[in-house]
Write a protein that holds these residues in place. Structure first.
Motif, mmCIF file in Angstrom:
data_model
loop_
_atom_site.group_PDB
_atom_site.id
_atom_site.type_symbol
_atom_site.label_atom_id
_atom_site.label_comp_id
_atom_site.label_asym_id
_atom_site.label_seq_id
_atom_site.Cartn_x
_atom_site.Cartn_y
_atom_site.Cartn_z
ATOM 1 N N TYR C 28 0.931 -1.211 -0.368
ATOM 2 C CA TYR C 28 0.164 -0.039 0.054
ATOM 3 C C TYR C 28 1.220 1.074 0.286
ATOM 4 N N VAL C 31 4.147 0.883 1.745
ATOM 5 C CA VAL C 31 4.112 -0.618 3.089
ATOM 6 C C VAL C 31 3.692 -1.454 2.261
ATOM 7 N N GLY C 52 -1.798 -11.344 14.160
ATOM 8 C CA GLY C 52 -2.751 -10.674 15.276
ATOM 9 C C GLY C 52 -3.222 -9.333 13.769
ATOM 10 N N GLY C 54 -2.892 -6.337 11.979
ATOM 11 C CA GLY C 54 -1.977 -6.027 10.623
ATOM 12 C C GLY C 54 -1.402 -6.870 10.305
ATOM 13 N N SER C 58 -6.433 -9.134 5.625
ATOM 14 C CA SER C 58 -7.614 -9.095 5.447
ATOM 15 C C SER C 58 -7.365 -8.719 3.559
ATOM 16 N N GLU C 175 -13.213 -11.820 9.212
ATOM 17 C CA GLU C 175 -13.855 -11.382 10.417
ATOM 18 C C GLU C 175 -15.116 -11.651 10.673
HETATM 19 N N1 LIG Z 1 -5.508 0.879 2.947
HETATM 20 C C1 LIG Z 1 -4.270 0.554 2.934
HETATM 21 N N2 LIG Z 1 -3.505 2.002 2.893
HETATM 22 C C2 LIG Z 1 -2.238 1.304 3.825
HETATM 23 N N3 LIG Z 1 -2.027 0.605 4.366
HETATM 24 C C3 LIG Z 1 -2.550 -0.567 4.987
HETATM 25 C C4 LIG Z 1 -4.190 -0.203 3.964
HETATM 26 N N4 LIG Z 1 -4.551 -1.492 4.179
HETATM 27 C C5 LIG Z 1 -4.113 -2.248 5.352
HETATM 28 N N5 LIG Z 1 -2.832 -1.578 5.565
HETATM 29 C C6 LIG Z 1 -1.070 -2.277 6.289
HETATM 30 O O1 LIG Z 1 -1.382 -2.968 5.947
HETATM 31 C C7 LIG Z 1 -0.783 -4.124 7.086
HETATM 32 C C8 LIG Z 1 -1.956 -4.788 7.178
HETATM 33 O O2 LIG Z 1 -3.459 -4.823 7.086
HETATM 34 P P1 LIG Z 1 -4.009 -5.727 6.755
HETATM 35 O O3 LIG Z 1 -5.169 -4.528 7.483
HETATM 36 O O4 LIG Z 1 -4.184 -6.797 5.243
HETATM 37 O O5 LIG Z 1 -4.045 -6.671 8.415
HETATM 38 P P2 LIG Z 1 -5.282 -7.583 9.051
HETATM 39 O O6 LIG Z 1 -4.403 -8.545 9.398
HETATM 40 O O7 LIG Z 1 -6.490 -7.670 8.784
HETATM 41 O O8 LIG Z 1 -5.433 -7.169 10.246
HETATM 42 P P3 LIG Z 1 -6.939 -6.926 11.122
HETATM 43 O O9 LIG Z 1 -6.390 -7.863 12.307
HETATM 44 O O10 LIG Z 1 -6.454 -5.065 12.128
HETATM 45 O O11 LIG Z 1 -8.036 -6.335 10.394
HETATM 46 C C9 LIG Z 1 -1.017 -3.250 8.044
HETATM 47 O O12 LIG Z 1 0.064 -2.292 8.376
HETATM 48 C C10 LIG Z 1 -1.638 -1.919 7.715
HETATM 49 O O13 LIG Z 1 -1.526 -0.473 8.446
#
Ligand SMILES: Nc1ncnc2c1ncn2[C@@H]1O[C@H](COP(=O)(O)OP(=O)(O)OP(=O)(O)O)[C@@H](O)[C@H]1O
Ligand SMILES: [Mg+2]
Lengths: 290, 418, 249
Positions: C28, C31, C52, C54, C58, C175
């Motif tokens: 992203y 990131v 956990g 992040g 997703s 989720e």
């Molecule tokens: N739209 C975005 N823009 C920038 N960074 C993002 C975006 N969406 C997610 N991230 C970053 O990508 C990484 C993975 O995010 P992701 O949403 O896949 O995590 P997750 O495992 O689903 O977390 P959660 O359990 O909190 O939902 C994280 O560090 C998050 O901050």
């Protein structure tokens, strides 16, 4: 004041509202689906008037054919704007599309000035001087025609959004763009459909209204400002908000001019908008979902 | 004459000719010297009054083109040619201020404009400070009154009518000829609209008429629907309506006036004599009355005049012959500015701005597109207008420019410098 | 690209995977959300993605459904490369994504939400609607109510129902129990078991690891966009690292 005068004011207010509603509806659709404040719609209103003018005057086309012609052309132009200007710019953020919208408005205005000259034009109404008179209340046949066509267009868009598959897809896109993509809605194509629809509505408004009002290439800038204020007032992206907003503002302006003074008409219109926005920042019929 | 001397003379003649055609400034050595005078135009070239501004500029451009094609004109021993620059003031104070500052920066020697009262009022102090003479077209009374004094704009003049010049005879005609005494007034909410309505009212009241309600001032620019004001007028019991606006507004007012079936007279400004108005409204304007400013002698009239207006005809023919269109009052602003400066320079024998304007303000008469007249010490053109109407869609001149001064006189030179 | 099972040599008796992710990296902006993630889902399986906040769970689902485009790596569904397809094309292949946070169309009715779930499909929807209403009877009662006015649990059922309207071969669930009352969690878990019994393959993201491992056949644990542990659900439930990290001891 007597009853006929009051009725006449109501008719006048309704008529002003019709033009606002058509343009505001298109604006709110584009805003709802794409989050673009498409000020260029003002230029499409103006071009709609010119298309109808030249189709009837130079090509000898019937006025009733010239209105759909205007809608087709302005719809196509709006789609081109969407595809060639807004879409490439949109990923760089909202401010850019806003500047682009103003740019297109000015460019089209100047192109029109160069193509058609700065002279005032007036479309000859096919209804001539025909009018319906009830007591002292006057409604010209052309005004009646405009009101009926506006009602049909607004009703048609409303039903289309409510009951057709593309209409529902547009609403879905406006309410939840990511889920809309997930169910397979092609956001790019539907975005362009929103542009086409809005452009056609603006073109229709231009062609319909300009049979009783002189117009020149600058007419669009005037129309768009008020319509955009109405969109904010009614609730950005809200379709009923645009229509109700147009009615409220059109009527408020008319009644202010009627019972106070014309010089306060705009003031009261805008003041009313500000007051309502204080109470409901999301606009008259805008909704906030968590 | 030796051959060397002959060659020298020959060379300077060729050089002069070349420079004449190129339109450049000649160094002091050539004879006769050619001087280029730059006239800046501050006009609404875009926005609501763009057409009026563009036409004013077009009038100036054609006048300059024809003068320069004829080789310029002589002032004292020199040949003078004009050069035009223009800035868009968009008919509003803020852009008008910017336009004026740009013209000052471009070091123009004279200024024409603005067409719009609010713009001209904003520009007047700027040009006064820079000591650049300003030839104004706008009608607001103040431009040759309080505002001019405040700005110390002693070099500014108004080329044509001010509000009183147009409205005094119109109000007089309404009362004394048409017996219209009770008026409903509407105008754009600008210095122009308010001045015009104010002057109309003052003469109307002097002659025993009155306004039946306070005037309605609608938003400018942007108003296109006048039905609510007209509905009020219809129910007001007035004999007639006085309506002041630019051409686009007047077209809307006139059509909606007919549409709502108002059974009263309609009096407007001289914008009703505009060809664009005539094209759009046609015979629906029959019976409407307006001040007649520009008279090229072509339209039918109900009186005879001994003296044709030569400059109006000359301009009219020039437009027909070169641009194949009919000249309008608006063209007269630009054209008139150029010819006023030319005539004053010729008589003064100088192009020095202060001397030229002193000559303009000397009371001497100049031949201009709106008649032959001089200028009062306050800068106002001491001119008069006639009254026109429409009959079967044709402009028809009812009374001549002397109408306001005939008994009972409603306008004298002292009224114009208040 | 269309040959089945062309990814790696298929051993005798080993089923062909329905979905394979191979070295998938997603950014992203700057990131890096996934770093060379590899996993597979066999037909008929329920696979849990744990990790956990992040960790990239997703993002993994979003990459499969085409909402984000990987910078590198391959995603194959029935052998077909998905990384170059848009979401509309992927959903047409039978991959439905029920996103995190439900993402319903709030100003549309329950029925309209469900109909839009079948947007890419022609034909009658009566039978699909009947099945979904049988699965979640409360939705039948509320079918003319606006989605935005439903309770959290009802909204989650509607979100799952909308994804089911695709008649998915593979269902991506992000989720589904988040923020639900215990009774509702049980309800959602029951629905997932029903789907599984019907043969729908499910890739399930869950914060609630106990629920997830009870539902799943296998699981992957993600950390910083990579798989750190994988295995059968029962094994993961016993794995010390998993217990320590996610089960609170
Ligand atoms: N739209 C975005 N823009 C920038 N960074 C993002 C975006 N969406 C997610 N991230 C970053 O990508 C990484 C993975 O995010 P992701 O949403 O896949 O995590 P997750 O495992 O689903 O977390 P959660 O359990 O909190 O939902 C994280 O560090 C998050 O901050
Ligand atoms: Mg997540």
């Amino acid at each position: 004041m007597d009853l006929t005068t009051i009725l006449q004011f109501t008719v006048n207010g309704l008529f002003i509202s019709a033009a606002y509603a058509l343009v505001a509806l298109g604006l709110t659709l584009i805003f709802g689906v794409l989050h673009i404040a498409d000020f260029a719609q003002g230029a499409l209103y103006m071009l709609g008037a010119y298309v109808s003018f030249y189709a009837t005057q130079a090509l000898g086309v019937s006025y009733f054919v010239s209105v759909p012609m205007a809608m087709g052309l302005t719809g196509a132009l709006a789609t081109l704007n969407g595809a060639l200007v807004y879409r490439p710019l949109q990923r760089h953020g909202g401010a850019l599309t806003f500047v682009a919208a103003l740019g297109i408005l000015l460019i089209l205005q100047n192109v029109a000035l160069w193509l058609f000259g700065g002279d005032f034009r007036l479309i000859a109404s096919p209804f001539g001087e025909g009018r319906i008179t009830v007591g002292e209340v006057v409604l010209t046949h052309h005004q009646a025609f405009v009101l009926v066509v506006t009602a049909l267009l607004l009703g048609g868009v409303w039903m289309g959004l409510r009951y057709t598959k593309p209409g529902k897809a547009l609403r879905a896109l406006a309410q939840q763009p990511e889920a809309a993509r997930l169910v397979g809605i092609d956001s790019a194509r539907l975005g362009l459909a929103a542009f086409a629809l809005a452009g056609a509505l603006a073109g229709a408004a231009g062609a319909l209204m300009s049979a009783m009002r002189a117009f020149d290439p600058h007419i669009g800038a005037v129309v768009i400002l008020k319509s955009f204020a109405i969109v904010i007032f009614g609730g950005m992206g809200s379709v009923p908000g645009a229509i109700v907003g147009a009615l409220v503002v059109g009527m408020a302006e008319t009644l202010t001019a009627a019972y106070l003074a014309a010089e306060f008409a705009d003031l009261v219109g805008f003041a009313l908008m500000i007051v309502i926005l204080f109470a409901r920042p999301q606009g008259l019929l805008g909704r906030v979902w968590a | 004459m030796g051959t060397r001397r002959f060659a020298l003379v020959w060379c300077s003649v060729v050089l002069t000719a070349v420079l004449l055609f190129a339109g450049g400034r000649l160094p002091a050595t050539g004879a006769p010297a050619v001087e280029t005078v730059t006239v800046g135009f501050a006009l609404p070239l875009s926005g609501a009054a763009a057409r009026e501004g563009q036409e004013s500029l077009e009038g100036a451009q054609l006048a300059v083109r024809l003068l320069n094609e004829a080789g310029g004109f002589r002032v004292g021993g020199r040949v003078v040619r004009f050069e035009i620059v223009s800035e868009d003031d968009r008919c509003a104070p803020a852009p008008a201020t910017e336009a004026a500052n740009r013209l000052v920066a471009r070091q123009v020697q004279f200024v024409g404009g603005s067409f719009c009262s609010s713009a001209a009022l904003a520009q007047q102090p700027i040009f006064a400070q820079a000591r650049i003479p300003q030839v104004i077209y706008a009608y607001a009374t103040d431009l040759t009154g309080a505002a001019r004094q405040r700005a110390g704009a002693v070099l500014s003049v108004r080329l044509g009518p001010q509000a009183a010049i147009e409205m005094a005879p119109l109000a007089k005609y309404a009362v004394t000829v048409n017996n219209h005494r009770r008026f409903f007034a509407m105008a754009q909410n600008t210095d122009f609209g308010r001045s015009m309505v104010g002057e109309f009212r003052s003469v109307l009241e002097r002659l025993g008429g009155r306004f039946v309600a306070e005037p309605e001032f609608y938003t400018f620019p942007g108003t296109t629907d006048f039905r609510t004001i007209l509905t009020k007028a219809r129910g007001s019991g007035a004999d007639a309506l006085v309506a002041i606006g630019l051409v686009g507004e007047m077209i809307g007012v006139s059509l909606q006036f007919r549409e709502l079936g108002l059974a009263m007279g309609l009096y407007g400004s001289d914008l009703l004599e505009d060809p664009a108005y005539q094209d759009a409204v046609g015979a629906r304007a029959d019976g409407f009355l307006y001040p007649w400013v520009y008279d090229d002698g072509v339209d039918p009239r109900r009186f005879t005049r001994s003296e044709p207006e030569r400059m109006a005809r000359e301009m009219s023919l020039a437009f027909l012959n070169t641009l194949r269109k009919r000249a309008t009052r608006n063209h007269g602003w630009g054209w008139g500015t150029i010819h006023l400066l030319k005539q004053a320079m010729e008589r003064e024998g100088s192009t020095d701005p202060e001397r030229v304007m002193r000559r303009v303000l000397s009371g001497a008469r100049f031949e201009l597109p709106f008649g032959t007249y001089g200028f009062l010490p306050c800068g106002q053109a001491d001119m008069r207008v006639g009254i026109g109407t429409y009959a079967e869609g044709r402009r028809t001149l009812l009374v001549d420019r002397d109408f306001a001064g005939r008994p009972p006189a409603v306008l004298s030179a002292t009224d114009l410098c208040r | 690209m269309m040959e089945h099972g062309a990814l790696r040599p298929v051993q005798d008796g080993e089923p062909v995977p329905l979905l394979t992710l191979q070295g998938v990296t997603v950014y992203y902006g700057r990131v890096r959300a996934l770093q060379g993630l590899t996993l597979e889902v066999l037909p008929g399986e329920v696979v849990a993605l744990l990790g956990g906040n992040g960790a990239g769970k997703s993002t993994t689902l979003r990459a499969v459904s085409g909402l984000v485009r990987p910078a590198s790596g391959h995603i194959r569904f029935r052998g077909q490369e998905l990384t170059r397809l848009d979401p509309a094309a992927i959903v047409r292949l039978g991959v439905a994504h029920c996103p995190e946070g439900r993402k319903l169309f709030p100003e549309m009715t329950v029925l309209e939400n469900l109909e839009l779930g079948a947007y890419v499909r022609a034909g009658r929807l009566d039978e699909d609607l009947r099945q979904i209403f049988d699965l979640f009877p409360v939705l039948r009662e509320r079918r003319h109510q606006l989605a935005g006015s439903l309770s959290g649990g009802e909204q989650q059922m509607l979100a799952i129902g909308r994804a089911l309207m695709v008649r998915p071969t593979l269902l991506l669930l992000d989720e589904p129990t988040m923020g639900l009352a215990p009774a509702m969690v049980v309800e959602v878990a029951r629905a997932i078991r029903v789907l599984r019994a019907r043969g729908t393959t499910v890739l399930l993201v869950e914060q609630n690891v106990q629920v997830a491992l009870r539902l799943a056949d296998r699981g992957y644990v993600l950390e910083n966009g990579r798989v750190v542990v994988e295995g059968r659900a029962e094994a993961l439930a016993r794995d010390d690292r998993v217990r320590r990290a996610y089960l609170g001891g």
